[in-house]
Design a protein around this motif. Sequence first.
Motif, PDB file in Angstrom:
ATOM      1  N   GLN A  81      -3.860   4.467  -3.348  1.00  0.00           N
ATOM      2  CA  GLN A  81      -4.683   4.205  -4.540  1.00  0.00           C
ATOM      3  C   GLN A  81      -4.930   2.704  -4.732  1.00  0.00           C
ATOM      4  OE1 GLN A  81      -5.933   7.081  -5.919  1.00  0.00           O
ATOM      5  NE2 GLN A  81      -4.690   7.809  -4.215  1.00  0.00           N
ATOM      6  N   LEU A  82      -3.937   1.893  -4.355  1.00  0.00           N
ATOM      7  CA  LEU A  82      -4.026   0.440  -4.535  1.00  0.00           C
ATOM      8  C   LEU A  82      -4.579  -0.267  -3.297  1.00  0.00           C
ATOM      9  CD1 LEU A  82      -0.644  -0.134  -6.415  1.00  0.00           C
ATOM     10  CD2 LEU A  82      -2.957  -0.052  -7.409  1.00  0.00           C
ATOM     11  N   GLY A  83      -4.854   0.492  -2.237  1.00  0.00           N
ATOM     12  CA  GLY A  83      -5.462  -0.081  -1.050  1.00  0.00           C
ATOM     13  C   GLY A  83      -4.518  -0.836  -0.146  1.00  0.00           C
ATOM     14  N   GLY A  84      -3.241  -0.416  -0.117  1.00  0.00           N
ATOM     15  CA  GLY A  84      -2.285  -1.098   0.754  1.00  0.00           C
ATOM     16  C   GLY A  84      -1.086  -0.223   1.039  1.00  0.00           C
ATOM     17  N   ALA A  85      -0.085  -0.833   1.631  1.00  0.00           N
ATOM     18  CA  ALA A  85       1.148  -0.113   1.951  1.00  0.00           C
ATOM     19  C   ALA A  85       2.267  -0.611   1.036  1.00  0.00           C
ATOM     20  CB  ALA A  85       1.534  -0.332   3.408  1.00  0.00           C
ATOM     21  N   ILE A  86       2.970   0.350   0.415  1.00  0.00           N
ATOM     22  CA  ILE A  86       4.077   0.008  -0.480  1.00  0.00           C
ATOM     23  C   ILE A  86       5.389   0.247   0.237  1.00  0.00           C
ATOM     24  CG2 ILE A  86       5.300   0.682  -2.587  1.00  0.00           C
ATOM     25  CD1 ILE A  86       2.621   1.248  -3.879  1.00  0.00           C
ATOM     26  N   THR A  87       6.266  -0.752   0.160  1.00  0.00           N
ATOM     27  CA  THR A  87       7.630  -0.632   0.674  1.00  0.00           C
ATOM     28  C   THR A  87       8.590  -1.021  -0.438  1.00  0.00           C
ATOM     29  OG1 THR A  87       7.537  -2.888   1.538  1.00  0.00           O
ATOM     30  CG2 THR A  87       6.985  -1.111   3.072  1.00  0.00           C
ATOM     31  N   ARG A  88       9.828  -0.593  -0.287  1.00  0.00           N
ATOM     32  CA  ARG A  88      10.861  -0.910  -1.281  1.00  0.00           C
ATOM     33  C   ARG A  88      11.263  -2.378  -1.140  1.00  0.00           C
ATOM     34  NH1 ARG A  88      13.817   2.117  -4.437  1.00  0.00           N
ATOM     35  NH2 ARG A  88      13.218   4.045  -3.394  1.00  0.00           N
ATOM     36  N   ALA A  89      11.417  -3.056  -2.253  1.00  0.00           N
ATOM     37  CA  ALA A  89      11.888  -4.436  -2.247  1.00  0.00           C
ATOM     38  C   ALA A  89      13.410  -4.441  -2.144  1.00  0.00           C
ATOM     39  CB  ALA A  89      11.453  -5.149  -3.522  1.00  0.00           C
TER      40      ALA A  89
END
Length: 161
Positions: A81-89
């Motif tokens: 939805q945000l146009g990227g890849a999410i990873t855990r910080a």
Amino acid sequence: MASHSEHPAVARVRAELAAHGAGGEIVWLDDAASTAALAAAALGVDVGAIANSLVFLLDGEPLLVLTSGAHRVDTAWLGTQLGGAITRASAAQVKEATGQVIGGVAPVGHPAPLRTVVDVALAAYPQLWAAAGHAHTVYPTTFGELVAITGGTAMPVTPGA
């Protein structure tokens, strides 16, 4: 409820809340409320009324997601939805981005503003509770106030929400 001298992270949260005209008083809890379930139990509220402050990385940049304690963030879906890849910080990345440690991350009081998503599921509750910079602190807020003080984007964090 416990009484403590002011912790530096809590002082920053208090100052930023005051600067935004947010009226909720920070509450010190006797026991750490480092999870939504613990916070809800300590406050006697539904777990969905806990606004979890979760830090992820969106294409390597910090992303704060304020989500209802009643469900998990679908990081793959939200990233799309945000146009990227999410990873855990990592814990170190959370501390660097927010100046606060996991379990006490507040929506505000960070060294610099963070890109923020506010879970629309939080709008179902007239009063929310969020961490205030320390695992023993929370403060009351509302969905509208969270969006306003963070400059966040109100959107679902799971499909079909």
